[in-house]
Motif scaffolding. Structure first.
Motif, mmCIF file in Angstrom:
data_model
loop_
_atom_site.group_PDB
_atom_site.id
_atom_site.type_symbol
_atom_site.label_atom_id
_atom_site.label_comp_id
_atom_site.label_asym_id
_atom_site.label_seq_id
_atom_site.Cartn_x
_atom_site.Cartn_y
_atom_site.Cartn_z
ATOM 1 N N UNK A 1 0.839 -1.222 0.053
ATOM 2 C CA UNK A 1 0.066 -0.008 -0.088
ATOM 3 C C UNK A 1 0.849 1.238 0.090
ATOM 4 N N UNK A 2 1.862 1.217 0.770
ATOM 5 C CA UNK A 2 2.663 2.488 0.613
ATOM 6 C C UNK A 2 3.459 2.588 -0.770
ATOM 7 N N UNK A 3 3.602 1.604 -1.351
ATOM 8 C CA UNK A 3 4.078 1.882 -3.063
ATOM 9 C C UNK A 3 2.960 2.372 -3.843
ATOM 10 N N UNK A 4 1.731 2.148 -3.318
ATOM 11 C CA UNK A 4 0.614 2.875 -4.101
ATOM 12 C C UNK A 4 0.344 4.241 -3.607
ATOM 13 N N UNK A 5 0.336 4.425 -2.430
ATOM 14 C CA UNK A 5 0.305 5.597 -1.861
ATOM 15 C C UNK A 5 1.665 6.608 -2.628
ATOM 16 N N UNK A 6 2.583 6.170 -2.389
ATOM 17 C CA UNK A 6 3.712 7.182 -3.090
ATOM 18 C C UNK A 6 3.537 7.275 -4.420
ATOM 19 N N UNK A 7 2.811 6.457 -5.217
ATOM 20 C CA UNK A 7 2.774 6.736 -6.440
ATOM 21 C C UNK A 7 1.700 7.588 -6.838
ATOM 22 N N UNK A 8 0.560 7.365 -6.042
ATOM 23 C CA UNK A 8 -0.573 8.501 -6.178
ATOM 24 C C UNK A 8 -0.007 9.840 -5.750
ATOM 25 N N UNK A 9 0.803 10.030 -4.662
ATOM 26 C CA UNK A 9 1.191 11.402 -4.195
ATOM 27 C C UNK A 9 2.061 12.013 -5.366
ATOM 28 N N UNK A 10 2.775 11.262 -6.048
ATOM 29 C CA UNK A 10 3.644 11.824 -7.223
ATOM 30 C C UNK A 10 2.715 12.105 -8.261
ATOM 31 N N UNK A 11 1.965 10.970 -8.373
ATOM 32 C CA UNK A 11 0.902 11.646 -9.631
ATOM 33 C C UNK A 11 0.129 12.795 -9.415
ATOM 34 N N UNK A 12 -0.262 13.021 -8.197
ATOM 35 C CA UNK A 12 -0.952 14.427 -7.937
ATOM 36 C C UNK A 12 0.190 15.422 -8.004
ATOM 37 N N UNK A 13 1.231 15.466 -7.425
ATOM 38 C CA UNK A 13 2.376 16.141 -7.783
ATOM 39 C C UNK A 13 2.683 16.702 -9.171
ATOM 40 N N UNK A 14 2.740 15.546 -10.038
ATOM 41 C CA UNK A 14 3.036 15.806 -11.262
ATOM 42 C C UNK A 14 1.907 16.345 -12.253
ATOM 43 N N UNK A 15 0.792 16.057 -11.582
ATOM 44 C CA UNK A 15 -0.357 16.986 -12.226
ATOM 45 C C UNK A 15 -0.275 18.475 -12.184
ATOM 46 N N UNK A 16 0.024 18.608 -10.906
ATOM 47 C CA UNK A 16 0.251 20.114 -10.288
ATOM 48 C C UNK A 16 1.225 20.638 -11.292
ATOM 49 N N UNK A 17 2.503 20.070 -11.382
ATOM 50 C CA UNK A 17 3.667 20.623 -12.078
ATOM 51 C C UNK A 17 3.137 20.857 -13.633
ATOM 52 N N UNK A 18 2.521 19.604 -14.113
ATOM 53 C CA UNK A 18 2.045 19.871 -15.727
ATOM 54 C C UNK A 18 1.246 21.195 -15.600
ATOM 55 N N UNK A 19 0.627 21.581 -14.683
ATOM 56 C CA UNK A 19 -0.345 22.873 -14.587
ATOM 57 C C UNK A 19 0.512 23.950 -14.840
ATOM 58 N N UNK A 20 1.829 23.935 -14.567
ATOM 59 C CA UNK A 20 2.623 25.037 -14.644
ATOM 60 C C UNK A 20 3.150 25.544 -13.002
ATOM 61 N N UNK A 21 2.935 24.900 -12.311
ATOM 62 C CA UNK A 21 3.401 25.181 -10.918
ATOM 63 C C UNK A 21 2.606 26.294 -10.285
ATOM 64 N N UNK A 22 1.789 26.974 -11.105
ATOM 65 C CA UNK A 22 0.880 27.940 -10.413
ATOM 66 C C UNK A 22 -0.109 27.379 -9.462
ATOM 67 N N UNK A 23 -0.418 28.384 -8.287
ATOM 68 C CA UNK A 23 -1.383 27.727 -7.524
ATOM 69 C C UNK A 23 -2.776 27.793 -8.132
ATOM 70 N N UNK A 24 -3.677 26.867 -7.422
ATOM 71 C CA UNK A 24 -5.098 26.685 -7.964
ATOM 72 C C UNK A 24 -5.794 27.663 -8.338
ATOM 73 N N UNK A 25 -6.626 27.705 -9.193
ATOM 74 C CA UNK A 25 -7.439 29.110 -9.594
ATOM 75 C C UNK A 25 -8.944 28.776 -8.774
#
Ligand code: 8YV
Length: 313
Positions: free
Chosen positions: A289-313
């Motif tokens: 589960x910690x492998x899957x949790x790590x991957x979801x955290x990184x996916x969430x961060x990647x989605x944020x970075x793909x948006x250009x690192x700007x704060x949420x609108x």
């Protein structure tokens, strides 16, 4: 993907997999290893470079830290609990808050069942008994039967439902929560009624203003001297002082607790009680589960970075 390297504050230790993934994406500051003085000095010089905070559900992120980070765009939680993050405050600062839903449900439910069996059958005490060589002096007292007990689940979200499905193999299941659901379990709108109708009360609700200390002296009294409390939710859901008093006075048969009000500090009165089984907030702590949790955290961060690192609108 925006490959701009920026700073992430890491608020607690994580698995090597997650820490490696974070280092590959960010300049990571191990915030939890800095003293308060070091944190203030660091913020004075570097705060505008921080775009991400990565934290545990049990740790969250204070409003003071959010307020000190003008470029913060995401709080990525490694877990499902959002009780340690002030969501309206985050929203007011355009900070998005992400969690790892779904991937830890089974593990938390499995641990709840393990705690129930461990508590009623006295498995930890029996293990200690054999290790101490005491078996050679005689048998242990009889334990209590699990099958046939009446189980009450507080909070029938994903985790509560997974717990209920498992417990249905052992005995009748009832639940309480904000609303009745299309499930084959009895619904009690009132927690006191559920406690009265249960032998084992299992807590699986989120911690928030409306669930703080909902398990109080009255609920424990309704559960009764033959009753057991199991908590895999959050320590804040239980009035720990009332729980200790009920256990000490024999007004409750026992409790199994994975979470506490002031982690990692556990009151001496609980640590020394023979009526409890205690685990160190480990419900989601399996390799898989910690492998899957790590991957979801990184996916969430990647989605944020793909948006250009700007704060949420
Ligand atoms: C973790 C949790 O122990 O999901 C949660 O909210 O409390 C747990 O899964 C913790 O967040 C790990 O970082």
């Amino acid at each position: 993907m925006n490959d701009l390297r920026t700073i992430a504050l890491q608020l607690c230790p994580f698995s090597p997999r997650l820490e490696a993934g974070l280092s590959a994406r960010f300049d990571v500051i191990r915030w939890f290893e800095l003293s308060e003085g070091e944190q203030s000095t660091w913020l004075a010089a570097q705060a505008p470079g921080v775009h991400a905070v990565v934290t545990g559900g049990h740790v969250g992120c204070s409003n003071a830290l959010m307020a000190a980070l003008p470029s913060l765009g995401i709080i990525a939680i490694h877990g499902v609990g959002v009780d340690k993050v002030d969501l309206p405050f985050a929203r007011s600062r355009n900070v998005r808050v992400t969690t790892t839903p779904g991937v830890l449900t089974e593990d938390v439910a499995d641990l709840a069942v393990g705690l129930i069996i461990g508590l009623l059958r006295g498995i930890p005490a029996s293990d200690a008994y054999v290790r101490a060589g005491s078996w050679e002096q005689g048998d242990r007292p009889l334990a209590r039967k699990v099958s046939g007990r009446r189980f009450g689940v507080v909070g029938l979200g994903h985790i509560g439902a997974a717990i209920a499905a498992r417990l249905a193999a052992f005995g009748p299941v009832a639940y309480t929560g904000p609303q009745r659901k299309e499930v084959p379990y009895a619904f009690h709108a009132d927690l006191l009624d559920l406690a009265r109708a249960s032998d084992v009360l299992v807590l699986a609700c989120p911690a928030n203003a409306s669930t703080r200390h909902i398990v109080n002296a009255a609920v424990l009294a309704a559960l009764g001297e033959e009753g057991y409390l199991v908590n895999v939710a959050r320590g804040a859901v239980v009035d720990e002082g009332a729980l200790v008093a009920a256990l000490d006075a024999g007004r409750l048969a026992g409790a199994a607790l994975d979470v506490f009000e002031n982690e990692p500090h556990v009151p001496e009165a609980l640590r020394s009680s023979s009526r409890v089984v205690l685990t160190p907030h480990m419900a989601s702590a399996t390799v898989e589960t910690r492998i899957r949790m790590a991957d979801v955290v990184l996916e969430n961060l990647d989605a944020f970075r793909a948006g250009g690192l700007s704060p949420a609108q």
